[in-house]
Design an enzyme around this catalytic site. Structure first.
Site, PDB file in Angstrom:
ATOM      1  N   ASP A 118       0.827  -1.212   0.000  1.00 55.96           N
ATOM      2  CA  ASP A 118       0.000   0.000   0.000  1.00 55.96           C
ATOM      3  C   ASP A 118       0.862   1.263   0.000  1.00 55.96           C
ATOM      4  O   ASP A 118       0.659   2.168   0.819  1.00 55.96           O
ATOM      5  CB  ASP A 118      -0.928   0.023   1.225  1.00 55.96           C
ATOM      6  N   GLU A 167     -11.373  -0.801  -3.776  1.00 55.13           N
ATOM      7  CA  GLU A 167     -10.695  -0.173  -2.650  1.00 55.13           C
ATOM      8  C   GLU A 167      -9.497   0.628  -3.144  1.00 55.13           C
ATOM      9  O   GLU A 167      -9.165   0.631  -4.328  1.00 55.13           O
ATOM     10  CB  GLU A 167     -10.241  -1.221  -1.630  1.00 55.13           C
ATOM     11  N   HIS A 193      -3.107  -1.273  -5.168  1.00 57.19           N
ATOM     12  CA  HIS A 193      -3.002  -0.228  -4.141  1.00 57.19           C
ATOM     13  C   HIS A 193      -1.893   0.758  -4.506  1.00 57.19           C
ATOM     14  O   HIS A 193      -0.846   0.829  -3.865  1.00 57.19           O
ATOM     15  CB  HIS A 193      -2.760  -0.821  -2.765  1.00 57.19           C
ATOM     16  N   ARG A 233       4.418  -8.455  -0.247  1.00 60.88           N
ATOM     17  CA  ARG A 233       4.069  -7.383  -1.167  1.00 60.88           C
ATOM     18  C   ARG A 233       5.154  -6.302  -1.054  1.00 60.88           C
ATOM     19  O   ARG A 233       5.500  -5.887   0.057  1.00 60.88           O
ATOM     20  CB  ARG A 233       2.696  -6.809  -0.832  1.00 60.88           C
TER      21      ARG A 233
END
Length: 657
Positions: free
Chosen positions: A35, A211, A275, A309
């Site tokens: 993110d 999202e 993201h 990630r």
């Protein structure tokens, strides 16, 4: 070899090799940071925040270059509480410099209720966000309480907006993207507006997810990207686009991408990219996409708890009309910004079947208006074991290749006398005197069985509203069968004299006149005699006229094929002519719609052809009798006016002008 050649060779061999351009950075930029949010400030520094694998703190690092973030020291500027509010799931921090103050927007939950996730804000009391004290400004109140996260903010034309993710109420009970104006950097004002909800197949794999919004304003447009589906390999980016001068609080100002704009690349060993945020090179000339992804496909356990990630970045290409093209996530390793960042987008000459692949669609009803073809369909959605159809949708085209999605301007719940669905069964739209009437099939709340309703709009794309406040036809009005589902599949037709008619039925083909207001029956309900429809009428009547001949086509048998009858009068008698189409692939139903558009005749139908076939597991979403897809092929006539058998193809139809 001559001496001169030898000398030349020796001289050239002694020269150093030309220096290769140094890479701009190496991907991944930061390992195990999801993110990512990178903010290029006026002070010339890149500031970066991201989700840490422990979900327990907010880190901040800065560097003069994007690549420099790899080695920049990570300062912990805030830690979660040991108990109570902001005690768990510290996710997706974003740092913004608004006026004289620095703010961090982030997601958190109480330590004792870790899924009661809400957005929060920190404010820095000094000019340097690395050394200043960060003050908790509390939760951002959003108008109602539910799972909410991934907030961002942006300024545009003198207004500041807050955009975030929140779980809505049925039928929008996935995580959706909302927008509102901000009256301060820590609060919103006015009613939140939903911009997008998970509806396409690529948005609903694993979970129903929209999202992590991110905003890029360029070339007279506002682009809003968001992440979709579960956080494994199917995670991807979608995009909304609005004109820069449009009302950004109006959902109608935004156009949604029909397919992902950024997704996994097995060739480059990049999986689940998403993201993202946007930044630029230090000189502001090159736009950059920053995102996270994994460099391996198979994840052990819950992807949410996987730490791998990592933050990556690459340059954005642009088309001549000012649309960003993200391409595919680049492979790990040194990355150099390409010298040419233009993108060419070619338009195909044909549209393969199925023509709509973003969602499962059924029961196509085409209508031509002002040189454009509009297509009204029901949306198949569910586990593939029954007809779960929560909404109708509208598409349009001017060339039979490029289809515009106009969303869902009508749902069963818009008819208050209905059960509210999910039974968006077949419908048909028609225009008269500047109004558009959409006849549809729903379940009646008080009278047992299926019923016909009619909605009206001033536009072919809606919004539509109930035109009567009550059903047009209910099961107690039709007595030719003993079943409760014989009032389905309405099809309207306006004759040359202006008289409107409505056909419908299952097992029996009903028809009746419509009054000039198009919302009331004019006289008795009649039945087409069984021999006139081949003694095996199933459902889905459709009426069209050509060269003085009336054609009544319909589904026959089960699994269904398409048959037709002809007449010189709309009231018959009808002469049975046989089949015009065999059964659809992988579907028990077929449901045709016939139209002439720009000099060609088209046969619309649905089939169970596969789509979203990403393989087994979370990405699998194949078609079938309850997950159907709209197709179209050309229809041809013989010299005597009879219809030739339609050849169902995978190639579809070509572009028309």
């Amino acid at each position: 070899m001559t001496r001169s050649i030898l000398l030349t060779f020796a001289f050239s061999a002694s020269l150093p090799a030309p220096a290769l351009a140094a890479p701009d950075w190496t991907n991944p930029i930061v390992e195990q940071r999801a993110d990512p949010h990178v903010f290029l400030d006026e002070d010339g520094y890149y500031y970066m925040t991201a989700t840490v694998p422990e979900y327990d703190r907010i880190e901040l690092r800065r560097a003069r270059t994007l690549g420099g973030l790899s080695t920049a020291k990570a300062e912990t500027i805030w830690k979660k509480h040991r108990r109570g509010e902001m005690g768990a799931h510290i996710w997706a921090p974003e740092i913004h410099h608004i006026g004289p103050k620095w703010y961090v927007y982030f997601t958190a939950a109480p330590a004792e209720a870790i899924w009661e996730i809400r957005p929060h804000v920190l404010e820095c009391d000094g000019p340097n966000p690395l050394t200043g004290k960060w003050i908790e400004k509390g939760e951002v109140k959003l108008g109602w309480e539910s799972f909410s996260l991934d907030a961002t903010t942006f300024a545009h034309q003198g207004k500041r907006y807050y955009v975030w993710t929140q779980r809505g109420e049925a039928p929008y009970d996935g995580t959706n993207i909302y927008i509102a104006l901000m009256d301060t950097p820590t609060s919103i004002t006015g009613a939140p507006v939903m911009l997008t909800h998970p509806e396409y197949g690529w948005e609903t794999r694993g979970h129903r997810v929209n999202e992590a919004p991110a905003v890029l304003i360029r070339h007279g447009k506002v682009f809003l990207t968001y992440s979709a589906s579960a956080t494994g390999t199917v995670y991807c980016l979608g995009m909304l686009t609005a004109d820069a001068d449009a009302d950004l609080l109006d959902p109608g100002s935004w156009k949604k991408s029909a397919r992902p704009v950024f997704q996994s690349s097995p060739e480059n060993s990049q999986f689940g990219p998403g993201h993202n945020c946007f930044t630029t090179t230090p000189d502001g000339r090159t736009d950059l996409l920053v995102y996270h992804s994994r460099n391996y496909e198979k994840i052990e356990g819950d992807p949410l708890h996987n730490p791998d990630r990592a933050t990556r970045a690459q340059a954005i290409r642009w088309t001549s009309d000012g649309t960003p093209v993200f391409g595919e996530p680049v492979a790990d390793g040194p990355y150099t910004i390409p010298s040419d960042l233009t993108a060419q987008v070619s338009k195909p000459d044909s549209r393969p079947n199925p023509i709509i692949t973003e969602v499962f669609t059924a029961d196509p009803a085409p209508m031509v208006h002002d040189g454009r073809l509009y297509l009204y369909v029901g949306q198949d959605e569910g586990d593939g074991r029954g007809y779960r159809m929560p909404r109708w949708r509208v598409y349009s085209t001017d060339d039979m290749v490029e289809w515009q999605d106009h969303g869902s301007p009508l749902q069963p719940g818009d008819f208050k006398w209905s059960t509210g669905g999910p039974t968006s069964w077949a419908g048909h739209a028609i225009e008269k005197d500047g109004k558009f009437y959409w006849y549809v099939t729903v379940d009646h709340k008080d009278i047992h069985g299926k019923a016909l309703g009619v909605a009206v709009s001033d536009s072919p794309t809606g919004p539509f509203k109930d035109a009567r406040g009550s059903a047009l036809v209910t099961n107690d009005m039709t007595k030719a069968t003993g079943i409760s589902w014989d009032d389905i599949d309405p099809a309207a037709f306006i004759d040359d004299d202006g008289q409107a008619w409505l056909f419908w039925g299952n097992q029996k083909c009903y028809y009746a006149k419509l009054k000039p207001n198009m919302t009331e029956l004019d006289g008795d309900i009649r039945v087409v005699p069984d021999p006139e429809v081949g003694n095996r009428f199933t459902e889905a009547p459709w009426v069209h006229q050509r060269h003085g001949i009336y054609y009544l086509s319909y589904a026959t048998g089960f699994p269904e094929k398409t048959a037709y009858s002809v007449s010189r009068s709309i009231t018959g008698p009808w002469i049975y002519k046989g089949l015009v189409a065999e059964g659809a692939q992988n579907s028990n139903t077929i449901h045709q719609g016939i139209v002439t558009f720009k000099g060609k005749d088209y046969f619309f139908y649905h089939s169970g052809m596969m789509q979203f076939d990403e393989g087994a597991g979370e990405g699998h979403n194949g078609g079938g009798s309850f997950l159907r897809s709209v197709c179209v092929d050309e229809l041809h006539y013989n010299p005597d006016g009879s219809m030739q058998r339609v050849i169902q193809t995978s190639e579809g139809v070509g572009r028309v002008k």
